[in-house]
Scaffold this motif. Sequence first.
Motif, PDB file in Angstrom:
ATOM      1  N   SER A   1     -33.960  35.943  13.007  1.00  0.00           N
ATOM      2  CA  SER A   1     -35.368  35.656  13.294  1.00  0.00           C
ATOM      3  C   SER A   1     -35.663  34.169  13.150  1.00  0.00           C
ATOM      4  O   SER A   1     -36.440  33.601  13.929  1.00  0.00           O
ATOM      5  N   PHE A   2     -35.024  33.506  12.159  1.00  0.00           N
ATOM      6  CA  PHE A   2     -35.215  32.070  12.028  1.00  0.00           C
ATOM      7  C   PHE A   2     -34.654  31.344  13.241  1.00  0.00           C
ATOM      8  O   PHE A   2     -35.276  30.427  13.781  1.00  0.00           O
ATOM      9  N   ARG A   3     -33.463  31.746  13.670  1.00  0.00           N
ATOM     10  CA  ARG A   3     -32.837  31.120  14.837  1.00  0.00           C
ATOM     11  C   ARG A   3     -33.750  31.232  16.060  1.00  0.00           C
ATOM     12  O   ARG A   3     -33.920  30.269  16.813  1.00  0.00           O
ATOM     13  N   GLU A   4     -34.344  32.384  16.239  1.00  0.00           N
ATOM     14  CA  GLU A   4     -35.230  32.580  17.392  1.00  0.00           C
ATOM     15  C   GLU A   4     -36.455  31.689  17.301  1.00  0.00           C
ATOM     16  O   GLU A   4     -36.883  31.082  18.298  1.00  0.00           O
ATOM     17  N   ARG A   5     -37.022  31.566  16.102  1.00  0.00           N
ATOM     18  CA  ARG A   5     -38.251  30.796  15.943  1.00  0.00           C
ATOM     19  C   ARG A   5     -38.009  29.291  16.040  1.00  0.00           C
ATOM     20  O   ARG A   5     -38.798  28.572  16.632  1.00  0.00           O
ATOM     21  N   ILE A   6     -36.919  28.806  15.447  1.00  0.00           N
ATOM     22  CA  ILE A   6     -36.683  27.361  15.432  1.00  0.00           C
ATOM     23  C   ILE A   6     -36.262  26.863  16.805  1.00  0.00           C
ATOM     24  O   ILE A   6     -36.354  25.668  17.103  1.00  0.00           O
ATOM     25  N   SER A   7     -35.820  27.774  17.668  1.00  0.00           N
ATOM     26  CA  SER A   7     -35.352  27.396  19.001  1.00  0.00           C
ATOM     27  C   SER A   7     -36.494  27.272  20.007  1.00  0.00           C
ATOM     28  O   SER A   7     -36.256  26.973  21.183  1.00  0.00           O
ATOM     29  N   GLN A   8     -37.719  27.519  19.563  1.00  0.00           N
ATOM     30  CA  GLN A   8     -38.858  27.430  20.468  1.00  0.00           C
ATOM     31  C   GLN A   8     -40.054  26.837  19.741  1.00  0.00           C
ATOM     32  O   GLN A   8     -40.014  26.602  18.535  1.00  0.00           O
ATOM     33  N   ARG A   9     -41.139  26.626  20.466  1.00  0.00           N
ATOM     34  CA  ARG A   9     -42.388  26.127  19.879  1.00  0.00           C
ATOM     35  C   ARG A   9     -43.388  27.262  19.860  1.00  0.00           C
ATOM     36  O   ARG A   9     -43.642  27.900  20.883  1.00  0.00           O
ATOM     37  N   ASP A  10     -43.943  27.524  18.695  1.00  0.00           N
ATOM     38  CA  ASP A  10     -44.934  28.584  18.555  1.00  0.00           C
ATOM     39  C   ASP A  10     -46.316  28.019  18.883  1.00  0.00           C
ATOM     40  O   ASP A  10     -46.770  27.050  18.260  1.00  0.00           O
TER      41      ASP A  10
ATOM     42  N   CYS B   1     -34.403  22.779   7.185  1.00  0.00           N
ATOM     43  CA  CYS B   1     -34.770  23.895   8.061  1.00  0.00           C
ATOM     44  C   CYS B   1     -34.041  23.718   9.390  1.00  0.00           C
ATOM     45  O   CYS B   1     -34.554  23.042  10.301  1.00  0.00           O
ATOM     46  N   PHE B   2     -32.871  24.278   9.503  1.00  0.00           N
ATOM     47  CA  PHE B   2     -32.055  24.059  10.694  1.00  0.00           C
ATOM     48  C   PHE B   2     -31.105  25.226  10.934  1.00  0.00           C
ATOM     49  O   PHE B   2     -30.851  26.042  10.050  1.00  0.00           O
ATOM     50  N   ILE B   3     -30.608  25.280  12.164  1.00  0.00           N
ATOM     51  CA  ILE B   3     -29.472  26.127  12.512  1.00  0.00           C
ATOM     52  C   ILE B   3     -28.356  25.197  12.958  1.00  0.00           C
ATOM     53  O   ILE B   3     -28.613  24.024  13.289  1.00  0.00           O
ATOM     54  N   VAL B   4     -27.138  25.684  12.964  1.00  0.00           N
ATOM     55  CA  VAL B   4     -26.014  24.837  13.360  1.00  0.00           C
ATOM     56  C   VAL B   4     -25.112  25.595  14.328  1.00  0.00           C
ATOM     57  O   VAL B   4     -24.847  26.784  14.152  1.00  0.00           O
ATOM     58  N   ASP B   5     -24.692  24.889  15.351  1.00  0.00           N
ATOM     59  CA  ASP B   5     -23.750  25.425  16.335  1.00  0.00           C
ATOM     60  C   ASP B   5     -22.613  24.429  16.490  1.00  0.00           C
ATOM     61  O   ASP B   5     -22.800  23.219  16.277  1.00  0.00           O
ATOM     62  N   PHE B   6     -21.455  24.946  16.872  1.00  0.00           N
ATOM     63  CA  PHE B   6     -20.299  24.070  17.087  1.00  0.00           C
ATOM     64  C   PHE B   6     -20.049  23.937  18.578  1.00  0.00           C
ATOM     65  O   PHE B   6     -20.041  24.925  19.314  1.00  0.00           O
ATOM     66  N   ARG B   7     -19.870  22.686  19.016  1.00  0.00           N
ATOM     67  CA  ARG B   7     -19.615  22.422  20.425  1.00  0.00           C
ATOM     68  C   ARG B   7     -18.260  21.747  20.570  1.00  0.00           C
ATOM     69  O   ARG B   7     -18.025  20.675  20.016  1.00  0.00           O
ATOM     70  N   LYS B   8     -17.360  22.402  21.286  1.00  0.00           N
ATOM     71  CA  LYS B   8     -16.028  21.871  21.497  1.00  0.00           C
ATOM     72  C   LYS B   8     -16.077  20.771  22.539  1.00  0.00           C
ATOM     73  O   LYS B   8     -16.632  20.943  23.622  1.00  0.00           O
ATOM     74  N   GLU B   9     -15.556  19.618  22.188  1.00  0.00           N
ATOM     75  CA  GLU B   9     -15.544  18.482  23.100  1.00  0.00           C
ATOM     76  C   GLU B   9     -14.172  17.834  23.052  1.00  0.00           C
ATOM     77  O   GLU B   9     -13.234  18.371  22.456  1.00  0.00           O
ATOM     78  N   GLN B  10     -14.060  16.676  23.651  1.00  0.00           N
ATOM     79  CA  GLN B  10     -12.819  15.917  23.505  1.00  0.00           C
ATOM     80  C   GLN B  10     -12.601  15.607  22.031  1.00  0.00           C
ATOM     81  O   GLN B  10     -13.536  15.277  21.320  1.00  0.00           O
TER      82      GLN B  10
ATOM     83  N   PHE C   1     -27.039  20.337  15.196  1.00  0.00           N
ATOM     84  CA  PHE C   1     -28.064  20.821  14.270  1.00  0.00           C
ATOM     85  C   PHE C   1     -29.412  20.817  14.986  1.00  0.00           C
ATOM     86  O   PHE C   1     -29.876  19.773  15.451  1.00  0.00           O
ATOM     87  N   THR C   2     -30.017  21.982  15.083  1.00  0.00           N
ATOM     88  CA  THR C   2     -31.346  22.130  15.664  1.00  0.00           C
ATOM     89  C   THR C   2     -32.293  22.526  14.545  1.00  0.00           C
ATOM     90  O   THR C   2     -32.073  23.538  13.863  1.00  0.00           O
ATOM     91  N   GLY C   3     -33.317  21.725  14.300  1.00  0.00           N
ATOM     92  CA  GLY C   3     -34.171  21.994  13.147  1.00  0.00           C
ATOM     93  C   GLY C   3     -35.617  21.630  13.388  1.00  0.00           C
ATOM     94  O   GLY C   3     -36.036  21.305  14.496  1.00  0.00           O
ATOM     95  N   GLY C   4     -36.381  21.692  12.321  1.00  0.00           N
ATOM     96  CA  GLY C   4     -37.788  21.363  12.396  1.00  0.00           C
ATOM     97  C   GLY C   4     -38.326  20.900  11.062  1.00  0.00           C
ATOM     98  O   GLY C   4     -37.792  21.226  10.004  1.00  0.00           O
ATOM     99  N   GLY C   5     -39.375  20.117  11.136  1.00  0.00           N
ATOM    100  CA  GLY C   5     -40.018  19.629   9.927  1.00  0.00           C
ATOM    101  C   GLY C   5     -39.388  18.359   9.397  1.00  0.00           C
ATOM    102  O   GLY C   5     -38.288  17.974   9.793  1.00  0.00           O
ATOM    103  N   TYR C   6     -40.127  17.709   8.493  1.00  0.00           N
ATOM    104  CA  TYR C   6     -39.656  16.472   7.876  1.00  0.00           C
ATOM    105  C   TYR C   6     -40.037  16.507   6.410  1.00  0.00           C
ATOM    106  O   TYR C   6     -41.205  16.656   6.056  1.00  0.00           O
ATOM    107  N   GLY C   7     -39.014  16.372   5.549  1.00  0.00           N
ATOM    108  CA  GLY C   7     -39.253  16.381   4.111  1.00  0.00           C
ATOM    109  C   GLY C   7     -38.756  17.655   3.468  1.00  0.00           C
ATOM    110  O   GLY C   7     -38.113  18.490   4.105  1.00  0.00           O
ATOM    111  N   HIS C   8     -39.079  17.814   2.178  1.00  0.00           N
ATOM    112  CA  HIS C   8     -38.552  18.958   1.427  1.00  0.00           C
ATOM    113  C   HIS C   8     -39.220  20.279   1.783  1.00  0.00           C
ATOM    114  O   HIS C   8     -38.668  21.352   1.521  1.00  0.00           O
TER     115      HIS C   8
END
Length: 427
Positions: free
Chosen positions: A258-267, A366-375, A382-389
């Motif tokens: 549910s967090f992944r779904e919410r942080i990936s969009q704007r409410d 407040c973030f999710i993390v994905d791994f992207r294979k590259e060279q 890291f996809t996240g939201g907010g600033y501070g503690h």
Amino acid sequence: NPTTSLTNMEQEKNTERKETIIRVLISVDGTDQYLHSDVRISCPAPYLVKGDITVQQQAGTELCLSERMQPGQTVIVEAPDTMSLTLNSVRRSQGAPAYQGILEVTREKQGFRVINQVDLESYLKGVVPSEMPADAPAEALCAQAVCARTYAVRQIREERMKEWGADVDDTVSCQVYNNISEQPASSHAVDATRGIIILSDGEPIEAYFFSTSWGCNDTDEVWNAKRSASYLRSIAVSHKAVETMVNGTLQPEMSEQSFRERISQRDAGDYEKEDVWYRWKVCIPWEMLKERSERKWPQLGAFTGLSIQGRNPGGGVKTLEIQGENQNATLENEYAIRKFLSVKGLSVSRNDGSVCDTMELLPSACFIVDFRKEQGAGTFVFTGGGYGHGVGMSQNGAKHLAENGLGWRDILQIFYQNITIENLQEY
């Protein structure tokens, strides 16, 4: 608006009572260093130096204490009433800062310790504009002033900086003080809420505040609190916030999905959805985290990855597992997590499409993390939201609530639960 001022009777009572004094440890240029190599002071009026050295200094002349003091000596530098002392040897956003009250300077073996002793209300007039822009709505500035006053009173009471002979410092470790000079709107907010603090169970609360939420705030579990304070509950910083205040409904804990779904969009209901740090994204190269892991935990062996193992009620990462060939390590404090995932030297893409390349810590936990294979070895995204503690009052959230017509008392009741708002002198 009547909520922005005390009654005349209350104001008259306050003027008759003794001011609370606070001792502020002055940092070296806003860093975590407290011992100065040089101390130079001036004042537009004649001023007095007393203690181990006694000097009557002429108006406009600079006093260089580095040339006069010996290790172990302490002096008190005092300006005439209503005047300020300028500390020319340090720099803030405003330039060389000027201080009300007195400056106490002690020469130690490694350098000079500088403490500004000042009355609490004058101190707050240097905190509020340094922590919230003075063009914020008046009710938001008043809420900030009450938070700042409450936080300061709590720090005085708990003597956390007793070893330095101070109550607080002037950095983000406590509250930023005198980075921006006094501003009329901020000073009005301090005066309008004079002496008012927030209590829970009869004691001043830890009135934490932070810049921007991702749509929710969090509890003090982000710092491994065994039991979250009753007044620090996770709420939605959205149109649901007023409903929370009225009905006492709190933010339900979120699953990883549910967090992944919410942080990936704007409410659409989030008050801060247009703010610059509401959403952000940054890519950290595998090799960068590999080097940090193997330097910090050589016993783990070769770095093999990382994994989120738990979240706090407001969505912040509670436990980050650092994986190694031999064993794993865990980080369980939001600051430790953000420090390990430092973005120094990297570009962070923000909610409005702009890019910031001056960050050090990860903007929030407040973030999710994905791994992207590259060279090469690849990249962690890291996809996240907010600033501070993320704990307590969101300052941008408070601004939007004020824009929507809420008074400062209501704003505080939204961000802190189970509280009373009372006068410091009566406490």
